[in-house]
Design a protein around this motif. Structure first.
Motif, PDB file in Angstrom:
ATOM      1  N   GLY A 218       0.603  -1.264  -0.090  1.00 37.84           N
ATOM      2  CA  GLY A 218       0.350   0.137   0.162  1.00 37.84           C
ATOM      3  C   GLY A 218       0.967   1.665  -0.287  1.00 37.84           C
ATOM      4  N   GLN A 219       2.155   1.014   0.481  1.00 38.60           N
ATOM      5  CA  GLN A 219       3.299   2.317   0.472  1.00 38.60           C
ATOM      6  C   GLN A 219       4.116   2.591  -1.062  1.00 38.60           C
ATOM      7  N   GLY A 220       4.958   1.656  -1.106  1.00 38.23           N
ATOM      8  CA  GLY A 220       5.728   1.273  -2.140  1.00 38.23           C
ATOM      9  C   GLY A 220       6.479   0.446  -2.248  1.00 38.23           C
ATOM     10  N   THR A 221       7.553   0.039  -2.862  1.00 39.82           N
ATOM     11  CA  THR A 221       8.970  -0.524  -2.460  1.00 39.82           C
ATOM     12  C   THR A 221       9.864   0.214  -3.071  1.00 39.82           C
ATOM     13  N   ARG A 222      10.830  -0.347  -2.899  1.00 36.83           N
ATOM     14  CA  ARG A 222      12.570  -0.046  -2.787  1.00 36.83           C
ATOM     15  C   ARG A 222      13.156  -1.295  -3.131  1.00 36.83           C
ATOM     16  N   PHE A 223      14.144  -0.283  -4.428  1.00 38.79           N
ATOM     17  CA  PHE A 223      14.955  -1.477  -4.707  1.00 38.79           C
ATOM     18  C   PHE A 223      15.913  -0.706  -4.956  1.00 38.79           C
ATOM     19  N   THR A 224      17.241  -2.154  -4.041  1.00 41.42           N
ATOM     20  CA  THR A 224      18.613  -1.016  -3.989  1.00 41.42           C
ATOM     21  C   THR A 224      20.099  -1.904  -4.529  1.00 41.42           C
ATOM     22  N   LEU A 225      20.640  -0.978  -5.395  1.00 42.13           N
ATOM     23  CA  LEU A 225      21.407  -1.998  -6.029  1.00 42.13           C
ATOM     24  C   LEU A 225      22.974  -1.507  -5.217  1.00 42.13           C
TER      25      LEU A 225
END
Length: 506
Positions: free
Chosen positions: A342-349
């Motif tokens: 419901g809030q979002g997604t974060r991908f970290t490379l």
């Protein structure tokens, strides 16, 4: 207005291609000219028939239309098959040649030349001292000067190495600049409103890495636009702004660069991932019940896994995220995902600044020495009697209330002179994403900066080995592939349901 300019730009490319190939065909340019005239007169441009207004709002740092590359998801009618013509081949050859050159500031080259001059002076001094040392009987003072000169050579060489590395650095904005156009095309295709925010495009990265990270970033941006951002009606119903935001940011942390792709969309529900994985037969019901939310998020990196309800040009084919992780791992990097439904997604490379020279931890196993990339090392633990436990035939250690599986490097690589013992040894705790593994070694040699040399075609498929390096005494040692070792051990543990169950209750 940007949509009209991009449309006109695509039409101009098609016209130029027809002129070059001498295959003239009528093109529908009347509507585009009408919209351009309306913009020139300060009037609102008429909407294109059968299409929705553009919704993406690129940053002011978007590249000009004359240099913006076409999106891979653009309509096929707008593509230019220049590569199939002789002139197209010539243009492709010129582009390939241009990618082999980089612009270097004169200041950096001057600094590099000054350092080389200092290195030559130091080398000459070192040779002179060695000559005097071999003929003079009283060597104490000469030895002191020799040590000072050696220190100077070491300092200058380090500075020279840094200067040379900087000549290979290019700004990551070179990759970021094509994403505003990509986001605009995706927003139009999915009938969504998307704003792309770019941060840290001045961050510098080695040119070889710049060329390799483009495709993974393209897929992550597509994934955010397709799976992450909701349509305007759904966002309004959830109390959000109708315009979704995708944030693409780069920053430097020590000898690594961190790239984040974050959206404020629907997020990822771990329970839905588990259900989809069960449906596809990727996990068992027992594994799903014991799986944490963090482990459930890692399911998206499994080959063949997809949550898309339909197959499209962008998603639903079951390939993509696993390829992204594989490509990042090949670059000695890591990828992690964090999501709140419901809030979002974060991908970290997280990637090294360069692939040629790395910091490593040298260890001894039996009669051989090995190098472990330092960016994968979390900590080193001394193994005392009684600290190694066995769960269902697998060795583990308990480290601050965390059970970590162990892997004996000597046993896996069949190292000459290696003997089985658990006392007075060391466990090098390494990690990729949230996976942890303890590599049992006999002794620690120290930390050293090494130059990675490839294994060649004959040995490049040796499991667990990433390359070789040459030490100061001339010895050639192997560099352990931490990502491959963690993957091998994870697959082995995943195949043992009894061990998994015992590991959870340990």
């Amino acid at each position: 207005m940007m949509d009209v300019l991009f449309e006109a730009f695509d039409l101009m490319k098609q016209l130029l291609h027809q002129v070059e190939t001498r295959k003239l065909q009528p093109l529908p340019i009347g509507a585009a000219i009408e919209r351009l005239q309306a913009i020139a007169e300060g009037k609102p441009a008429p909407a294109r028939s059968g299409s929705t207004p553009a919704a993406a709002t690129p940053e002011a740092r978007t590249t000009p239309p004359a240099t913006a590359p076409s999106s891979e998801t653009a309509d096929a009618s707008r593509s230019t098959p220049a590569a199939s013509t002789p002139s197209g081949n010539g243009q492709a050859a010129r582009r390939d040649q241009s990618t082999e050159t980089i612009r270097v500031e004169v200041r950096r080259l001057d600094n590099l030349m000054d350092l080389v001059g200092e290195l030559v002076l130091g080398r000459n001094r070192l040779l002179q001292l060695l000559s005097e040392l071999s003929t003079d009987g009283d060597n104490a003072e000469l030895l002191r000067e020799l040590a000072d000169t050696t220190t100077q050579i070491d300092f200058i060489t380090t500075e020279l190495q840094s200067a040379v590395m900087h000549t290979r650095m290019v700004q990551i904005g070179r990759v970021f600049n094509k994403f505003p156009r990509l986001v605009r095309d995706l927003a139009r295709e999915f009938d969504k409103q998307i704003e792309l925010i770019i941060e840290g495009e001045e961050t510098e990265l080695d040119k070889s890495l710049i060329e390799e990270i483009s495709d993974p970033l393209v897929h992550l941006i597509r994934n955010a636009a397709d799976h992450g951002i909701e349509d305007p009606e759904t966002r309004r119903a959830r109390g959000k702004s109708p315009t979704g935001r995708i944030r693409l940011a780069a920053s430097q942390e020590g000898n690594h660069i961190v790239i984040e792709i974050e959206d404020d969309g629907a997020g990822i529900d771990p329970e839905k991932l588990k259900a989809k994985a069960l449906e596809k037969g990727l996990i068992t019901e027992k594994e799903a019940a014991e799986m944490s939310d963090r482990e459930a998020l890692e399911l998206i990196f499994r080959a063949g896994f997809s949550t898309a309800q339909r197959v499209s040009k962008v998603s639903g084919r079951g390939v993509g995220m696993d390829v992204v992780k594989t490509n990042i791992t090949k670059l000695n990097g890591t990828i992690s995902v964090h999501s709140v439904p419901g809030q979002g997604t974060r991908f970290t490379l997280k990637l090294p600044l360069t692939l040629a020279i790395i910091q490593s931890l040298l260890v001894r196993v039996g009669d051989e020495a090995f190098a472990i990339p330092l960016h994968s090392v979390i900590e080193v633990v001394g193994l005392e009697p009684g600290t190694v436990y066995t769960i269902k035939g697998r060795e583990v250690i308990r480290l601050r209330d965390t059970v970590i599986p162990l892997l004996r490097v000597g046993e896996m690589l069949q190292v000459p002179g290696w003997t089985y013992h658990s006392e007075h040894a060391y466990a090098v705790i390494v990690g990729i994403a949230h996976h942890r593994l303890g590599l049992i070694v006999d002794d620690l040699i120290g930390q050293k900066e090494i130059v990675i040399k490839p294994l060649g075609n004959y040995l490049k498929k040796v499991p667990g080995v990433a390359g070789t390096t040459i030490l100061g005494d001339g010895r050639v040692i192997m560099i352990l592939d931490v990502g491959e070792l963690v993957r091998m051990e994870t697959q082995r543990l995943r195949g043992s349901e009894a061990f998994q169950a015992a590991l959870v209750t340990a």
